[in-house]
Design a protein around this motif. Structure first.
Motif, PDB file in Angstrom:
ATOM      1  N   ILE A  18       0.842  -1.201   0.000  1.00 38.12           N
ATOM      2  CA  ILE A  18       0.000   0.000   0.000  1.00 38.12           C
ATOM      3  C   ILE A  18       0.875   1.248   0.000  1.00 38.12           C
ATOM      4  O   ILE A  18       0.625   2.197  -0.758  1.00 38.12           O
ATOM      5  CB  ILE A  18      -0.976   0.005   1.199  1.00 38.12           C
ATOM      6  CG1 ILE A  18      -2.010  -1.116   1.047  1.00 38.12           C
ATOM      7  CG2 ILE A  18      -1.658   1.367   1.329  1.00 38.12           C
ATOM      8  CD1 ILE A  18      -2.839  -1.363   2.307  1.00 38.12           C
ATOM      9  N   GLN A  22       0.871   3.994  -2.838  1.00 42.82           N
ATOM     10  CA  GLN A  22       0.540   5.374  -2.456  1.00 42.82           C
ATOM     11  C   GLN A  22       1.600   6.337  -2.996  1.00 42.82           C
ATOM     12  O   GLN A  22       1.280   7.380  -3.566  1.00 42.82           O
ATOM     13  CB  GLN A  22       0.455   5.440  -0.936  1.00 42.82           C
ATOM     14  CG  GLN A  22       0.181   6.796  -0.358  1.00 42.82           C
ATOM     15  CD  GLN A  22       0.045   6.698   1.154  1.00 42.82           C
ATOM     16  OE1 GLN A  22      -0.855   6.040   1.647  1.00 42.82           O
ATOM     17  NE2 GLN A  22       0.933   7.347   1.879  1.00 42.82           N
ATOM     18  N   GLU A  51      -1.930   4.132  10.982  1.00 40.89           N
ATOM     19  CA  GLU A  51      -3.157   4.614  10.337  1.00 40.89           C
ATOM     20  C   GLU A  51      -4.061   3.445   9.971  1.00 40.89           C
ATOM     21  O   GLU A  51      -5.283   3.518  10.149  1.00 40.89           O
ATOM     22  CB  GLU A  51      -2.808   5.439   9.095  1.00 40.89           C
ATOM     23  CG  GLU A  51      -4.015   6.066   8.447  1.00 40.89           C
ATOM     24  CD  GLU A  51      -3.676   6.910   7.223  1.00 40.89           C
ATOM     25  OE1 GLU A  51      -4.623   7.236   6.487  1.00 40.89           O
ATOM     26  OE2 GLU A  51      -2.497   7.237   7.003  1.00 40.89           O
ATOM     27  N   LEU A  52      -3.489   2.380   9.467  1.00 41.79           N
ATOM     28  CA  LEU A  52      -4.291   1.208   9.106  1.00 41.79           C
ATOM     29  C   LEU A  52      -4.960   0.613  10.346  1.00 41.79           C
ATOM     30  O   LEU A  52      -6.072   0.089  10.251  1.00 41.79           O
ATOM     31  CB  LEU A  52      -3.431   0.155   8.401  1.00 41.79           C
ATOM     32  CG  LEU A  52      -2.839   0.562   7.052  1.00 41.79           C
ATOM     33  CD1 LEU A  52      -1.982  -0.566   6.479  1.00 41.79           C
ATOM     34  CD2 LEU A  52      -3.901   0.994   6.067  1.00 41.79           C
ATOM     35  N   SER A  55      -8.183   2.707  11.062  1.00 45.43           N
ATOM     36  CA  SER A  55      -9.188   2.842  10.010  1.00 45.43           C
ATOM     37  C   SER A  55      -9.516   1.485   9.410  1.00 45.43           C
ATOM     38  O   SER A  55      -8.842   0.494   9.681  1.00 45.43           O
ATOM     39  CB  SER A  55      -8.661   3.783   8.915  1.00 45.43           C
ATOM     40  OG  SER A  55      -7.514   3.231   8.293  1.00 45.43           O
ATOM     41  N   HIS A  56     -10.557   1.465   8.614  1.00 42.25           N
ATOM     42  CA  HIS A  56     -10.898   0.275   7.836  1.00 42.25           C
ATOM     43  C   HIS A  56     -10.302   0.514   6.455  1.00 42.25           C
ATOM     44  O   HIS A  56     -10.563   1.546   5.832  1.00 42.25           O
ATOM     45  CB  HIS A  56     -12.415   0.099   7.759  1.00 42.25           C
ATOM     46  CG  HIS A  56     -12.811  -1.133   7.007  1.00 42.25           C
ATOM     47  ND1 HIS A  56     -12.630  -2.402   7.522  1.00 42.25           N
ATOM     48  CD2 HIS A  56     -13.356  -1.294   5.781  1.00 42.25           C
ATOM     49  CE1 HIS A  56     -13.066  -3.284   6.639  1.00 42.25           C
ATOM     50  NE2 HIS A  56     -13.505  -2.643   5.585  1.00 42.25           N
ATOM     51  N   THR A  57      -9.501  -0.415   5.989  1.00 47.26           N
ATOM     52  CA  THR A  57      -8.824  -0.246   4.716  1.00 47.26           C
ATOM     53  C   THR A  57      -9.215  -1.373   3.778  1.00 47.26           C
ATOM     54  O   THR A  57      -9.226  -2.548   4.174  1.00 47.26           O
ATOM     55  CB  THR A  57      -7.291  -0.242   4.908  1.00 47.26           C
ATOM     56  OG1 THR A  57      -6.961   0.811   5.816  1.00 47.26           O
ATOM     57  CG2 THR A  57      -6.567  -0.014   3.593  1.00 47.26           C
ATOM     58  N   SER A  69      -6.394   1.063  -3.345  1.00 42.13           N
ATOM     59  CA  SER A  69      -6.694   1.024  -1.916  1.00 42.13           C
ATOM     60  C   SER A  69      -7.492   2.259  -1.520  1.00 42.13           C
ATOM     61  O   SER A  69      -7.456   3.282  -2.202  1.00 42.13           O
ATOM     62  CB  SER A  69      -5.382   0.974  -1.120  1.00 42.13           C
ATOM     63  OG  SER A  69      -5.629   0.902   0.266  1.00 42.13           O
ATOM     64  N   ARG A  71      -9.203   4.068   2.472  1.00 45.61           N
ATOM     65  CA  ARG A  71      -9.361   3.950   3.921  1.00 45.61           C
ATOM     66  C   ARG A  71     -10.549   4.775   4.380  1.00 45.61           C
ATOM     67  O   ARG A  71     -10.896   5.771   3.749  1.00 45.61           O
ATOM     68  CB  ARG A  71      -8.122   4.481   4.635  1.00 45.61           C
ATOM     69  CG  ARG A  71      -6.891   3.725   4.274  1.00 45.61           C
ATOM     70  CD  ARG A  71      -5.629   4.454   4.698  1.00 45.61           C
ATOM     71  NE  ARG A  71      -4.684   4.243   3.613  1.00 45.61           N
ATOM     72  CZ  ARG A  71      -3.532   4.841   3.487  1.00 45.61           C
ATOM     73  NH1 ARG A  71      -3.141   5.728   4.355  1.00 45.61           N
ATOM     74  NH2 ARG A  71      -2.752   4.572   2.477  1.00 45.61           N
ATOM     75  N   LYS A  84      -7.392   8.694   0.995  1.00 45.06           N
ATOM     76  CA  LYS A  84      -6.349   8.042   0.197  1.00 45.06           C
ATOM     77  C   LYS A  84      -6.899   6.961  -0.727  1.00 45.06           C
ATOM     78  O   LYS A  84      -6.434   5.828  -0.725  1.00 45.06           O
ATOM     79  CB  LYS A  84      -5.241   7.532   1.099  1.00 45.06           C
ATOM     80  CG  LYS A  84      -4.529   8.682   1.809  1.00 45.06           C
ATOM     81  CD  LYS A  84      -3.373   8.203   2.625  1.00 45.06           C
ATOM     82  CE  LYS A  84      -2.662   9.364   3.288  1.00 45.06           C
ATOM     83  NZ  LYS A  84      -2.884   9.456   4.720  1.00 45.06           N
ATOM     84  N   ILE A 104     -16.190   1.095   0.129  1.00 45.69           N
ATOM     85  CA  ILE A 104     -15.860   1.709   1.423  1.00 45.69           C
ATOM     86  C   ILE A 104     -17.081   2.433   1.987  1.00 45.69           C
ATOM     87  O   ILE A 104     -17.303   2.448   3.193  1.00 45.69           O
ATOM     88  CB  ILE A 104     -14.611   2.619   1.355  1.00 45.69           C
ATOM     89  CG1 ILE A 104     -13.983   2.806   2.749  1.00 45.69           C
ATOM     90  CG2 ILE A 104     -14.908   3.958   0.708  1.00 45.69           C
ATOM     91  CD1 ILE A 104     -13.285   1.628   3.317  1.00 45.69           C
TER      92      ILE A 104
END
Length: 167
Positions: A18, A22, A51-52, A55-57, A69, A71, A84, A104
């Motif tokens: 990821i 990114q 961060e992962l 959050s839900h990624t 990807s 989030r 992102k 998401i």
């Protein structure tokens, strides 16, 4: 026969892929604004892992490769902050960003506290703005970050939740 892109929850071992994706994806944003210090380009692997964890990624995979990807995390005010959304340059313009955004949103809408979706992008990022508007987002704020660089915050309400009546 070609492989299909699958979307699933990210796993801890996806963090490095990821981060590399990114970095690749934000090069065009950095060039557009003449700013290579954008947070996604300076984020460390440890920061990304943290961060992962908050959050839900989701990731989109082509075989074993992470090609996209996104989030999201729902805050105490009921705002699902989507962040992102990235798609590998060779995979763009095939609807993958929209599929990830839908996925998401579906996850975040299932969170009891979620009342609205919110995300942001740069004011010159026409492709991003077009995608978000096509998914029902409307601009709610613009903040100048630096000379010639403003962030546009876009938002939409979550779908109305149906509650089953108890007998």
């Amino acid at each position: 026969m070609g492989m299909s892109v699958t979307i699933s929850a990210a796993a801890a071992q996806d963090a490095e892929q990821i981060l590399k994706l990114q970095y690749l994806c934000y090069q065009s944003e950095a060039e557009l604004y003449g700013d290579y210090t954008l947070e996604p380009l300076t984020q460390t692997l440890d920061d990304l892992r943290a961060e992962l964890g908050r959050s839900h990624t989701l990731v989109a995979r082509l075989g074993e490769e992470v090609v996209a990807s996104v989030r999201a995390a729902v805050d105490e005010a009921g705002t699902a902050r989507i962040a992102k959304l990235i798609v590998h340059p060779r995979m763009r313009r095939h609807g993958l960003g929209g599929r990830l955004l839908d996925a998401i949103e579906a996850y975040a809408a299932g969170e009891p506290a979620a009342r609205r979706f919110q995300l942001f992008t740069g004011h010159r990022s026409e492709g991003n703005l077009r995608l978000y508007r096509s998914h029902g987002y409307v601009p709610v704020a613009t903040e100048q970050i630096a000379p010639g660089f403003s962030l546009v915050t876009l938002q939409k309400e979550t779908p109305v939740k149906e509650y089953a009546a108890s007998a």
